[in-house]
Design a protein around this motif. Structure first.
Motif, PDB file in Angstrom:
ATOM      1  N   VAL A  47       0.769  -1.119   0.039  1.00 10.41           N
ATOM      2  CA  VAL A  47      -0.061   0.012  -0.023  1.00 10.41           C
ATOM      3  C   VAL A  47       0.926   1.194   0.030  1.00 10.41           C
ATOM      4  O   VAL A  47       0.535   2.155  -0.650  1.00 10.41           O
ATOM      5  N   ALA A  48       1.800   1.084   0.615  1.00 11.39           N
ATOM      6  CA  ALA A  48       2.814   2.338   0.756  1.00 11.39           C
ATOM      7  C   ALA A  48       3.447   2.634  -0.700  1.00 11.39           C
ATOM      8  O   ALA A  48       3.631   3.717  -1.231  1.00 11.39           O
ATOM      9  N   SER A  49       3.701   1.507  -1.252  1.00 10.79           N
ATOM     10  CA  SER A  49       4.118   1.645  -2.702  1.00 10.79           C
ATOM     11  C   SER A  49       3.192   2.146  -3.765  1.00 10.79           C
ATOM     12  O   SER A  49       3.302   2.839  -4.645  1.00 10.79           O
ATOM     13  N   TYR A  50       1.883   1.516  -3.415  1.00 11.16           N
ATOM     14  CA  TYR A  50       0.702   2.217  -4.160  1.00 11.16           C
ATOM     15  C   TYR A  50       0.609   3.689  -4.169  1.00 11.16           C
ATOM     16  O   TYR A  50       0.597   4.223  -4.998  1.00 11.16           O
ATOM     17  N   TYR A  51       0.673   4.050  -3.091  1.00 10.79           N
ATOM     18  CA  TYR A  51       0.602   5.596  -2.712  1.00 10.79           C
ATOM     19  C   TYR A  51       1.717   6.247  -3.168  1.00 10.79           C
ATOM     20  O   TYR A  51       1.792   7.447  -3.892  1.00 10.79           O
ATOM     21  N   ASP A  52       3.104   5.536  -3.266  1.00  5.57           N
ATOM     22  CA  ASP A  52       4.182   6.090  -4.071  1.00  5.57           C
ATOM     23  C   ASP A  52       3.774   6.393  -5.494  1.00  5.57           C
ATOM     24  O   ASP A  52       4.475   7.356  -6.169  1.00  5.57           O
ATOM     25  N   THR A  53       3.305   5.203  -6.070  1.00  5.10           N
ATOM     26  CA  THR A  53       2.964   5.159  -7.497  1.00  5.10           C
ATOM     27  C   THR A  53       2.056   6.580  -7.865  1.00  5.10           C
ATOM     28  O   THR A  53       2.350   7.344  -9.140  1.00  5.10           O
ATOM     29  N   LEU A  54       1.266   7.045  -7.028  1.00  4.15           N
ATOM     30  CA  LEU A  54       0.518   8.082  -6.985  1.00  4.15           C
ATOM     31  C   LEU A  54       1.140   9.250  -6.950  1.00  4.15           C
ATOM     32  O   LEU A  54       0.960  10.383  -7.571  1.00  4.15           O
ATOM     33  N   ASN A  55       2.230   9.421  -6.266  1.00  7.97           N
ATOM     34  CA  ASN A  55       3.063  10.363  -5.935  1.00  7.97           C
ATOM     35  C   ASN A  55       3.977  10.510  -6.921  1.00  7.97           C
ATOM     36  O   ASN A  55       4.173  11.783  -7.755  1.00  7.97           O
TER      37      ASN A  55
END
Length: 820
Positions: A407-415
Motif C-alpha cells: 500500500v505504501a508503494s501504491y501511494y508512492d505510485t500516485l506520488n
C-alpha cells in the motif's frame, strides 16, 4: 453540551456556504463524438454580415469592442485572432451568444418600463432574462403589446417548458399562487390567509394570472424601507440589477432555450436581499474574466493558495510563496524530490524481529504524517491525496491489509505520477498488485467453460477512473439525447474489457502457473508491477466502447492492455470527469461549467499538443480565476467543506507539530466519536469516503440542486467527535502516548495581546478570512481567561490556555470548516 449541539447544527448549515452553483448545458455534435484524438475545433469561425460564430465557449476568448473594429482572440482553441467589422450585431459561441445591440435598444424605453419587463422574467420563472428574449419583448412592447399580454405569453412559454419551470397546463390557481409567492416574494411557504386571498381572486375571475403578477409585484415594491418586509423589495431590486447586467450590459443569451431557463434560474437563485456577489461571480466565470498572475502575493493570498495546494499553511511556507509568486512556486514544486514511503517501510522492517512480516498499516500512517508535516514536496502530497480518493485502494480490504508495504508503494505510485501524464498514471495504477488485489484483477483468468473473466476492475476503471457512467460535454454537463443522459458503456463493454485484464498476476523471475496462483512468492512482489501470463490471457475478440481487439494467436496481454488503456485515456469524458474531481478535491465542491471546461482544455492539450499532462491540469486548476479570486465571507459560492484529515493536517503544519519519538505515531482515526471518522488509505469502499456527486438528502443543498461531497461523512456523531478530538489534541497532543504535540512558543508570546494572537491564528488557519463577528467572539473568550500575577508557572499556563482557546474556537467555527 449545549455549545457542542449549537456547533453541530452550525456545521451542517455551513454546507450552504461550500457550494458554487453548477448547471447542465446541451451537447454539441462535436462534444458527442468519441474521437480519441485531443479535442480540436474542426471548422474555422463563420463570419457573416451581422453574425459571427465561434467554436468554443465564451470564456475561452478575449473580446475587445473598439470604435473601428471588434477583436476576438481564442485563448484556448484554434479559432485564432479574428478582427470583425462594427456592423456585427451578434457573437455566437458554443455555450452563449453576445448581443451587441441591446444596450442601445434598452434605452429606447424608459427605465420603469424596462424594469417591468425584466420583473416578468423574475415573477414567472425566477430567472435572469436572456438578451435575445429581452430584445424581442422590447420590440413587442414598443409595437403596442401590453405588459399583461406579454405576461400571458410568458405563461404559455412556462407551460411549454414545464420540466424546467414546474408549470403545467393543469396547474391549479392555488399552485400558481404558490409559485408566484416563491418567485416574487421570496416565500416558498406562503401564509394560508394570503394564499387563500389571491387564489380566490383568480377563482372568482377578479384577476387573471397575468394581472395577478403585476398586482403582487406592485405590492412587493411597497415594502421598500419597511423594517420587517423591506427585504422583499430589496430582493426584487437585486434580481433586477443582476438581470440588467446579464442581459443588457453583457448581452448574454444561452444557446439553448432550456438552458436560458434552467441556468438563468441558477443565477437568480444565488441572489439574496443583501448579496449579489455570487451571481456576479457566475456571470464573470461565464464570460471569462482575465486572471492576472500575482507576482508577489500577500500573506493572506499565499495562505489561501497553500490551503488549496498543500496540507496547510505555516509561516515559512507563506513567506516562501509570497517571495516566489504562484506560478514560480508551482514550478519549484514540480521539481521537488519525492521521498518514497516504501523506503520508510523498508527501513522500519530492518529493525523488526521478523522484518517485513512484522510491518503493519500503522507504519504507513507514520510515513504519511511525517511527509504531511515535513515534506518539501507539498503540492505532490496534496495532489496524491486527491488521487488516492479517486483511484482507491484501501486497508479496509483484509487481503490488502496483509501488504502494508504494498500500500505504501501504491501511494508512492500516485506520488510519482501526480506530475507525469495521466496515461502513465492509468497504466501504473492498473498494473499495481495492490489494485490487482483490491479490484480482483490479479490472477484473473480467461473464459473457459462456465467461467468468465472477473469484471470488477473493468467496471471500475471506466466508472471511477476514466469515463464515468454518462457521456459528458467538456464543461462536465451530460450529453442529452431524447431528454436523458447517454450512458458511456454497457454490460457488453464491461465483459469485453474484462478480457483485457486476464493473465496478469504477481511479478517474479518466471511465468509459471505456480507463480501465477501465488506460489514461489518473490520478496518484492507486493510493490513490483504485475506481469503478464499469456497462457491465462483471453485470445477471443475483446469489444468495448467502440473498440475491438481481434482474435490473438498467440495471446498478447501487453498489446491488449495498451489498446484498452489508450482507448480509455483518449475518451473525451476523461478530461471533464477527472478534471472536475480534482477541482473538487483542491478548490471548490461545485465548480462552474466554465471552470471545468478550462481545465478540460488543459487536459486535452497542454499548449504543445500533449494530452493528459498532469502538470498542465494542476496549473489550470490552481491558477484559474475562480480559484484565485479573493473570496468574500458573505459569498456562499466558493469553497468546500474541509474533510477531517485536512483539518488535522492544517493544525499539524500551522503550529509546527513535533513528534516525541520522531515517528509521528498517529494511528487509525476511523472512530467518528473518539477520532475523526477518516483515516488515509482506509476508505470504506472503492467509492471513497464520499462520492463526488453526494447530495445530503432532505436538505437545502438538495433543494438548490447542489452537491457537498464531504457531507457524506458528516453526521451528529462525527461533528461532536471532531470537536472533542481537537479540544483534546490542541492542548495535549495526539497519536500513541501523545506522541505529536503542537509548538506554541511563538503564540504564547502574543497571549497578552489577544488581537495579535488571533491575527496569527487567523492567517495560518483561515488566510485572514475571519469575519469581524467571529473575531470579536473569540477575542472575548480569550480575554475571559485571566493571566494571574502570581507564579510564573501559573502565568505560563494561562497564556497557553489563551492560545488553546483561540485555536480551538477558530477550528470549531463554521467559517474555518469551509475552505474558501
Amino acid at each position: 453540551m449545549i455549545t457542542l449541539q449549537k456547533l453541530s447544527r452550525n456545521h451542517f448549515f455551513t454546507a450552504l456556504c461550500v457550494i458554487l452553483l453548477t448547471a447542465c448545458s446541451d451537447p454539441t455534435s462535436e462534444q458527442k463524438s468519441l474521437n480519441p484524438t485531443p479535442i480540436k475545433y474542426q471548422a474555422p469561425p463563420i463570419v457573416g454580415t451581422s453574425i459571427a460564430s465561434f467554436n468554443g465557449p465564451r470564456s475561452n476568448y478575449t473580446v475587445t469592442i473598439g470604435t473601428s473594429e471588434i477583436k476576438v482572440i481564442d485563448n484556448v482553441g484554434n479559432d485564432g485572432d479574428i478582427r470583425l467589422a462594427t456592423s456585427i450585431q451578434l457573437l455566437n459561441f458554443s455555450d452563449i451568444s453576445i448581443n451587441l445591440t441591446i444596450p442601445v435598444k434598452a434605452k429606447t424605453i424608459t427605465e420603469v418600463e424596462l424594469s417591468a419587463l425584466i420583473e416578468l422574467y423574475i415573477a414567472y420563472f425566477n430567472r435572469v432574462p436572456d438578451a435575445e428574449g429581452l430584445s424581442y419583448w422590447i420590440d413587442r412592447f414598443k409595437a403596442g403589446m401590453s405588459l399583461n399580454e406579454i405576461g400571458e405569453s410568458f405563461y404559455s412559454a412556462a407551460i411549454f417548458y414545464s420540466a424546467q419551470t414546474g408549470y403545467s397546463a393543469s396547474l391549479t390557481n392555488n399552485e400558481f399562487v404558490k409559485i408566484i409567492y416563491k418567485n416574487v416574494l421570496g416565500r416558498p411557504n406562503p401564509d394560508q390567509s394570503g394564499l387563500d386571498y389571491w387564489t380566490q381572486r383568480l377563482d372568482n375571475g377578479e384577476a387573471t394570472r397575468g394581472t395577478l403578477i403585476h398586482t403582487m409585484l406592485d405590492a412587493a415594491h411597497t415594502y421598500k424601507g419597511d423594517a420587517n418586509f423591506g427585504w422583499v423589495a430589496q430582493l426584487i431590486e437585486n434580481k433586477t440589477i443582476v438581470s440588467k447586467d446579464f442581459a443588457i450590459t453583457k448581452g448574454i443569451s444561452y444557446i439553448s432555450p432550456s438552458d436560458s431557463i434552467t441556468k438563468g434560474m441558477s443565477i437568480a437563485a444565488t441572489i439574496t436581499p443583501n448579496d449579489i456577489s455570487v451571481a456576479n461571480g457566475l456571470i464573470d466565470a461565464l464570460i471569462g474574466v482575465s486572471n492576472t498572475d500575482v507576482v508577489q502575493p500577500s500573506a493572506a493570498q499565499a495562505a489561501r493558495f497553500l490551503h488549496q495546494s498543500t496540507f496547510g499553511a505555516n509561516n515559512a511556507a507563506i513567506t516562501n510563496l509570497s517571495n516566489l509568486g504562484f506560478r514560480n512556486w508551482i514550478n519549484t514544486q514540480f521539481i521537488a524530490p519525492q521521498t518514497l514511503h516504501r523506503h520508510y517501510m523498508d527501513s522500519v522492517a530492518a529493525t523488526l524481529p521478523r522484518g517485513l512480516s512484522d510491518l503493519n498499516q500503522n507504519h504507513f500512517f507514520e510515513s504519511f504524517w511525517q511527509q504531511v508535516v515535513k515534506g518539501d514536496d507539498q503540492l505532490r502530497q496534496r495532489v496524491s491525496f486527491a488521487l488516492s480518493q479517486i483511484m482507491v485502494v484501501s486497508f479496509q480490504d483484509s487481503t490488502v491489509a496483509n501488504y502494508p508495504r504494498g500500500v505504501a508503494s501504491y501511494y508512492d505510485t500516485l506520488n510519482t505520477h501526480a506530475f507525469t501524464n495521466f496515461r502513465e498514471l492509468l497504466e501504473a495504477v492498473s498494473l499495481h498488485p495492490m489494485m490487482g488485489i483490491y479490484l480482483t484483477s490479479l490472477r484473473n483468468q480467461k473464459e473457459s467453460g462456465t467461467r468468465i473473466p472477473d469484471e470488477n476492475y473493468a467496471r471500475e476503471v471506466m466508472q471511477l477512473f476514466t469515463t464515468g457512467l454518462y457521456k459528458l460535454n467538456q464543461d462536465g454537463s451530460y450529453v442529452i439525447e431524447n431528454g436523458r443522459p447517454v450512458e458511456t458503456y454497457n454490460n457488453a463493454d464491461i465483459s469485453g474489457l474484462a478480457k483485457v485484464f486476464t493473465g496478469w498476476s504477481w511479478a517474479g523471475p518466471d511465468k509459471t502457473s505456480n507463480r501465477f496462483y501465488g506460489g514461489s512468492a518473490d520478496v518484492n512482489r507486493d510493490w513490483q508491477p504485475m506481469q503478464s501470463y499469456p497462457s491465462f490471457h483471453s485470445t477471443s475478440p475483446k469489444s468495448f466502447i467502440g473498440i475491438t481487439i481481434p482474435n490473438q494467436a498467440p495471446a498478447n496481454p501487453e498489446a491488449s492492455l495498451k489498446i484498452a488503456l489508450d482507448a480509455l485515456f483518449n475518451h473525451p469524458n476523461v478530461a471533464p470527469f477527472i478534471g472536475k474531481q480534482l477541482i473538487q478535491r483542491l478548490v471548490t465542491s461545485n465548480p462552474s461549467p466554465q471552470y471545468i471546461a478550462r481545465v478540460s482544455a488543459a487536459f486535452n492539450n497542454n499548449g504543445q499538443g500533449v494530452r493528459g499532462d498532469m502538470k498542465a491540469v494542476i496549473k489550470a486548476i490552481l491558477l484559474d480565476v475562480e480559484a484565485r479570486n479573493d473570496p468574500s465571507l458573505g459569498n456562499a459560492g466558493v469553497g468546500k467543506l474541509r474533510e477531517p484529515i485536512l483539518r488535522l493536517a492544517n493544525w499539524l503544519r500551522a503550529f509546527g507539530a513535533k513528534s516525541t519519538s520522531g515517528f509521528y505515531r498517529i494511528t487509525s482515526l476511523d472512530d467518528p466519536l473518539s477520532g475523526l471518522g477518516q483515516t488515509p488509505m482506509r476508505s470504506p469502499s472503492v467509492f471513497n469516503f464520499y462520492r463526488p456527486g453526494y447530495v445530503p438528502p432532505n436538505s437545502s443543498i438538495a433543494s438548490a440542486q447542489l452537491v457537498s461531497p464531504e457531507m457524506q461523512i458528516t453526521a451528529e456523531t462525527s461533528v461532536v467527535g471532531y470537536l472533542n478530538f481537537m479540544r483534546d489534541t490542541i492542548a495535549n497532543g495526539t497519536g500513541s502516548s501523545r506522541d505529536v504535540k503542537g509548538d506554541y512558543a511563538s503564540l504564547a508570546a502574543l497571549a497578552t495581546t489577544p488581537d495579535q494572537l488571533l491575527d496569527k491564528v487567523n492567517l495560518l488557519l483561515m488566510a485572514n478570512q475571519m469575519s469581524s463577528t467571529l473575531r470579536g467572539q473569540i477575542i472575548a473568550a480569550v480575554n475571559s481567561i485571566a493571566i494571574p500575577t502570581t507564579t510564573q508557572t501559573a502565568i505560563d499556563t494561562a497564556k497557553l490556555n489563551r492560545v488553546y482557546m483561540s485555536i480551538y474556537l477558530t477550528m470549531a467555527s463554521p467559517e474555518y470548516l469551509v475552505q474558501k
